[in-house]
Write a protein that holds these residues in place. Structure first.
Motif, PDB file in Angstrom:
ATOM      1  N   LEU A 164       0.826  -1.198   0.000  1.00 57.51           N
ATOM      2  CA  LEU A 164       0.000   0.000   0.000  1.00 57.51           C
ATOM      3  C   LEU A 164       0.871   1.263   0.000  1.00 57.51           C
ATOM      4  CD1 LEU A 164      -2.854   1.278   0.228  1.00 57.51           C
ATOM      5  CD2 LEU A 164      -2.600   1.115   2.713  1.00 57.51           C
ATOM      6  N   LYS A 165       1.996   1.223   0.679  1.00 59.42           N
ATOM      7  CA  LYS A 165       2.872   2.386   0.759  1.00 59.42           C
ATOM      8  C   LYS A 165       3.497   2.740  -0.588  1.00 59.42           C
ATOM      9  CE  LYS A 165       4.157   1.679   5.609  1.00 59.42           C
ATOM     10  NZ  LYS A 165       5.267   1.352   6.552  1.00 59.42           N
ATOM     11  N   GLU A 167       1.873   2.686  -3.459  1.00 59.08           N
ATOM     12  CA  GLU A 167       0.866   3.195  -4.383  1.00 59.08           C
ATOM     13  C   GLU A 167       0.797   4.727  -4.336  1.00 59.08           C
ATOM     14  OE1 GLU A 167      -0.727   1.558  -6.576  1.00 59.08           O
ATOM     15  OE2 GLU A 167      -0.203  -0.489  -5.935  1.00 59.08           O
ATOM     16  N   LYS A 170      -4.838   7.546  -6.140  1.00 54.99           N
ATOM     17  CA  LYS A 170      -5.778   7.673  -5.025  1.00 54.99           C
ATOM     18  C   LYS A 170      -6.843   6.597  -5.050  1.00 54.99           C
ATOM     19  CE  LYS A 170      -8.862  10.929  -2.720  1.00 54.99           C
ATOM     20  NZ  LYS A 170      -9.435  12.306  -2.732  1.00 54.99           N
ATOM     21  N   ILE A 173      -5.344   3.358  -3.990  1.00 56.15           N
ATOM     22  CA  ILE A 173      -5.087   3.380  -2.543  1.00 56.15           C
ATOM     23  C   ILE A 173      -6.370   3.086  -1.774  1.00 56.15           C
ATOM     24  CG2 ILE A 173      -4.496   4.893  -0.620  1.00 56.15           C
ATOM     25  CD1 ILE A 173      -2.464   6.257  -2.455  1.00 56.15           C
ATOM     26  N   GLU A 174      -7.464   3.732  -2.157  1.00 56.08           N
ATOM     27  CA  GLU A 174      -8.732   3.521  -1.472  1.00 56.08           C
ATOM     28  C   GLU A 174      -9.205   2.066  -1.592  1.00 56.08           C
ATOM     29  OE1 GLU A 174     -11.392   6.347  -3.105  1.00 56.08           O
ATOM     30  OE2 GLU A 174     -10.562   8.064  -1.974  1.00 56.08           O
ATOM     31  N   LYS A 176      -7.309  -0.676  -2.194  1.00 50.17           N
ATOM     32  CA  LYS A 176      -6.429  -1.568  -1.432  1.00 50.17           C
ATOM     33  C   LYS A 176      -6.643  -1.411   0.074  1.00 50.17           C
ATOM     34  CE  LYS A 176      -2.664  -2.570  -4.601  1.00 50.17           C
ATOM     35  NZ  LYS A 176      -1.200  -2.663  -4.778  1.00 50.17           N
ATOM     36  N   ALA A 177      -6.877  -0.177   0.512  1.00 50.55           N
ATOM     37  CA  ALA A 177      -7.138   0.047   1.935  1.00 50.55           C
ATOM     38  C   ALA A 177      -8.422  -0.664   2.362  1.00 50.55           C
ATOM     39  CB  ALA A 177      -7.224   1.539   2.220  1.00 50.55           C
ATOM     40  N   SER A 211      -5.238   6.523   3.045  1.00 51.90           N
ATOM     41  CA  SER A 211      -3.969   6.948   2.434  1.00 51.90           C
ATOM     42  C   SER A 211      -2.978   5.795   2.538  1.00 51.90           C
ATOM     43  CB  SER A 211      -3.419   8.187   3.142  1.00 51.90           C
ATOM     44  OG  SER A 211      -3.024   7.856   4.461  1.00 51.90           O
ATOM     45  N   GLN A 212      -1.751   6.040   2.056  1.00 55.81           N
ATOM     46  CA  GLN A 212      -0.725   5.002   2.133  1.00 55.81           C
ATOM     47  C   GLN A 212      -0.366   4.654   3.581  1.00 55.81           C
ATOM     48  OE1 GLN A 212      -0.500   7.919   0.441  1.00 55.81           O
ATOM     49  NE2 GLN A 212       0.810   7.738  -1.398  1.00 55.81           N
TER      50      GLN A 212
END
Length: 254
Positions: A164-165, A167, A170, A173-174, A176-177, A211-212
């Protein structure tokens, strides 16, 4: 016709024994052809009434014996088969545990591609946990060990946070989060990692705008857990010792 006081003539019954036409006696002869007296008739009636009672008592006794036999049989079965019942129960528990683990590891990513570790790298793993985690080979062998302890999700969560870090998009990121939260944070997930309430509150706040670094606190806590709990056992495990011995023998032969 005879005068008063004369004895009855031969063949003539006394007056007391003559049948009174105004009285009607209904007597049944006994077994010897004689008419039973009152006490005898009552005795016969008692015997007749006692026959059904004896039959009922006999039937009731048979039922009680049958129930006792059935209960005894059931009791004996439970006692004799207690070991078998425990064996079956243990087998069912083992199957449930395996099914739970298979559910937890279903669809997990494969191990990272990495070259065979060198003897120097494997020796360095014993120096610190950081040196173990910094190399793909070290993470793969440590992940294999965690799988034997049914705690592989700790490594998978840490790896997912590292991805994730990296990426920058946006929307990615959303997405994967969200997946990380559903797979490793949600209490409904079979792969949930162990986090304290404070860290969970931080994650819930961060998920409003992912976020990351949404899971940084959680990643650090899991990293610390693996370092303090799993890493010492890994260093004493047959998995690590066998790998170290195999590389040492190859080094000597070369």
């Amino acid at each position: 016709m005879r005068m008063a006081g004369e004895p009855p003539s031969l063949g003539e019954e006394p007056a007391a024994n003559r049948s009174d036409p105004n009285k009607d006696f209904h007597l049944s002869p006994g077994t010897d052809g004689e008419f039973p007296m009152g006490s005898e008739r009552m005795e016969m009636r008692k015997r007749q009434m006692s026959v059904p009672q004896e039959t009922a008592d006999c039937t009731t006794g048979q039922h009680e014996v049958g129930n006792r036999a059935s209960n005894a049989c059931c009791f004996c079965w439970c006692c004799c088969c207690s070991c078998s019942c425990l064996t079956v129960r243990n087998q069912e528990d083992e199957r449930a545990r395996r099914a739970s683990y298979e559910l937890r590891t279903e669809g997990l990513p494969t191990c990272e591609e990495s070259p065979t570790p060198t003897l120097e790298e494997v020796n360095a793993w014993a120096q610190s946990f950081d040196k173990l985690m910094v190399t793909p080979a070290g993470r793969n062998i440590f992940r294999e060990f965690l799988r034997t302890e049914f705690s592989e999700e700790n490594m998978l969560f840490w790896m997912a946070c590292e991805e994730l870090k990296q990426e920058v998009n946006k929307s990615v990121i959303e997405e994967k989060a969200r997946l990380i939260y559903e797979d490793y944070i949600s209490i409904l997930s079979p792969k949930e990692v162990s986090l304290d309430s404070r860290v969970r509150e931080v994650i819930n706040r961060n998920m409003l705008e992912p976020s990351q670094h949404t899971f940084d606190d959680a990643q650090l806590q899991i990293y610390t857990l693996m370092h303090r709990d799993s890493y010492p056992r890994f260093m004493n495990s047959a998995l690590y010792k066998d790998l170290l011995q195999s590389l040492s023998e190859k080094s000597i032969e070369a």
